[in-house]
Design an enzyme around this catalytic site. Structure first.
Site, mmCIF file in Angstrom:
data_model
loop_
_atom_site.group_PDB
_atom_site.id
_atom_site.type_symbol
_atom_site.label_atom_id
_atom_site.label_comp_id
_atom_site.label_asym_id
_atom_site.label_seq_id
_atom_site.Cartn_x
_atom_site.Cartn_y
_atom_site.Cartn_z
ATOM 1 N N ARG A 168 41.723 26.696 45.586
ATOM 2 C CA ARG A 168 40.483 26.855 44.826
ATOM 3 C C ARG A 168 40.793 26.786 43.333
ATOM 4 O O ARG A 168 41.340 27.724 42.756
ATOM 5 C CB ARG A 168 39.786 28.177 45.148
ATOM 6 N N ASP A 450 38.028 41.591 42.993
ATOM 7 C CA ASP A 450 38.417 40.430 42.206
ATOM 8 C C ASP A 450 37.354 40.196 41.140
ATOM 9 O O ASP A 450 36.493 41.045 40.917
ATOM 10 C CB ASP A 450 38.640 39.201 43.094
#
Length: 532
Positions: A168, A450
């Site tokens: 990603r 996160d």
């Protein structure tokens, strides 16, 4: 599609490091430069359109499925490409930063896919960006084994059951200030994609896999089209057949939820499906509609996937994917197994119930953040899938979702609690501190936090302040309390910088789109002499 004429030379402003020359080769930098020359201007235009779209939504223009693409949605015949090698069965995927220990654990975990995350799980220091590329190169070469200074060994399994690597890259909104063309920073998405593709695409093909990607933060079909053109040019430049790349798009913005089919259509030759990026989806909803009192959300722990608007979003995603032959991948289970037996069992039970709902709804697999949860997720999908690699045959023709249902937040609305306000402040401050020190995934209170969850925490505070559901005085008192606790718990914490970052991104009248753009520019960049 733009040509690949190189108009400028990519210069390296970041400091040199061990083995960086293996990644920052002249040929790799030339490749990045060609991608930059072809696509940077178009990226800039699309970011300007993002801002215009946000202004239209703020002015009251209603969100709806685009009339201009009704024919795409109505056409029953088109399909995405078949799954690439190693992507047919995706019943369990594990996510985490491209850090060496995480890489070994993820590849060995029993998950079918490891999503190596330069976006939400990586603090984009120069060391992390290039170190992450070295991790991926070594993982593909199966030379990632290492021993810590304390003597703990990390070794890849000898069998062929290692997880398939999917990378990603960072989103279109971010830049990499340590690589510049004519003093202009290169788009971070092109850096992360380009360096991995240049060094590892052919290696992955030779290993029986391929260059696979997760695409974050897309807001519309035009941004998907841009990525598709990047893939086409990258494959052409390296002599790799078109259609080799596979990409899964995270539907994690409100506007993208209204263009799922169009996004698949634009990427159809390179598509590997869609993912329900649920944490960022909530963040996007608040960013776009948080100024409206009818879109106020309660404590984030109370906004579950059974909320009507979240059910509409995930059921539409499954129906859209399976109608077009694409995988539908479920959302993140952020729980972290703990040492307390009762808490550990409660976490596993919660994850199991979440995955059962996804599997029964038709998802083909789902995400976990910790290797200890791989068996929980796998057991659920094994029960539903059996020997089948997926359940694409479940086209979910029973699902019909309207624009109003995607926006049916009122039934989930509610006032925040004092505990919810404090929890959001505590998570934001602690995560900001870790991020400024180079750590992008942090276990806090039994959850793997996160950038996405930190974003939710700070925009909820902003929303509650905006609508008078909590006072500024109360929030500042809690900030002071939690900042003091942070400094006491971690004497090395950058408390003053963390508090200032929180105040800029959560307490001002205007809400910044991302905390990461501000924090990156102020704290994570530096310039050394340009390397020859």
């Amino acid at each position: 599609m733009p040509t690949s004429t190189l108009t400028g030379t990519v210069r390296v402003l970041g400091e040199p490091g061990d083995r960086y020359d293996e990644i920052l080769t002249p040929e790799a930098l030339d490749f990045i430069g060609r991608l930059d020359a072809a696509f940077s201007a178009r990226r800039f235009e699309l970011l300007a359109e993002r801002r215009r779209c946000a202004e239209r939504i703020a002015s009251g223009v209603p969100l709806d499925f685009p009339r201009a693409t009704a024919a795409v949605r109505a056409d029953p015949d088109w399909r995405v490409a078949a799954p690439g090698p190693g992507l047919t069965d995706r019943r369990v995927e594990i996510t985490g930063p491209p850090e060496r220990r995480m890489a070994v654990n993820a590849l060995n975990s029993g998950a079918r896919v490891w999503m190596a995350d330069f976006e939400d799980a990586t603090s984009p220091t120069w060391e992390n960006v290039i170190g992450g590329q070295l991790t991926l190169l070594d993982a593909v070469e199966r030379r990632i084994d290492f021993t810590t200074p304390e003597g703990k060994e990390y070794r890849l399994r000898e069998d062929d059951e290692l997880a398939t690597v999917v990378v990603r890259p960072r989103g279109w909104h971010l830049v990499e200030k340590h690589l510049v063309v004519d003093e202009r920073p290169v788009p971070a998405a092109l850096v992360d994609f380009g360096l991995y593709f240049f060094h590892c695409a052919r290696r992955q093909i030779e290993a029986g896999r391929g260059p696979y990607f997760y695409l974050p933060k897309l807001e519309n079909r035009y941004e998907a089209r841009l990525w598709n053109d990047v893939f086409v040019l990258a494959q052409d430049l390296l002599g790799i057949p078109r259609g080799t790349v596979r990409a899964t798009v995270l539907i994690e913005t409100l506007t993208a939820a209204f263009e799922m089919e169009e996004i698949l259509y634009e990427l159809r030759a390179h598509s590997a499906g869609l993912n329900a990026g649920r944490w960022d989806y909530l963040f996007s909803l608040i960013k776009n509609l948080g100024h409206r009192p009818d879109f106020v959300l309660p404590d984030r722990a109370k906004v579950t996937m059974t909320a009507p608007f979240m059910r509409a979003y995930t059921e539409l995603l499954v129906r859209t994917c399976h109608r077009r032959g694409a995988h539908a991948i479920g959302g993140m289970a952020a729980q972290v197994p703990g040492r307390d037996a009762a808490a550990d069992e409660a976490a596993r039970s919660k994850v199991g119930l979440d995955k059962e709902r996804e599997a029964e709804d038709g998802f083909d697999g789902s995400w976990v953040a910790h290797p200890g949860l791989v068996p929980v997720c796998r057991a659920v999908f094994d029960e539903v899938l059996g020997d089948r690699p997926h359940q694409l045959e479940r086209t979910r023709d029973d699902v019909e979702v309207t624009a109003a249902e995607l926006l049916s937040v009122r039934r989930t609305s509610g006032r925040p609690t004092q505990e919810g306000v404090r929890a959001n402040v505590a998570v934001a401050l602690r995560y900001f501190d870790a991020w400024l020190r180079g750590q992008g995934a942090v276990a806090l209170g039994g959850l793997m936090e996160d950038a996405a969850t930190a974003e939710i925490a700070r925009v909820q505070i902003w929303q509650w302040l905006r609508h008078g559901l909590v006072s500024g005085e109360t929030v500042r008192e809690i900030v002071a309390d939690e900042a003091a606790a942070l400094g006491k718990e971690y004497p090395w914490a950058r408390v003053d910088e963390v508090v200032a970052l929180f105040e800029r991104t959560a307490l001002e009248r205007e809400l910044p789109a991302f905390f990461t753009t501000d924090a990156y520019a102020r704290h994570l960049t530096f310039k050394a002499e340009a390397l020859a």
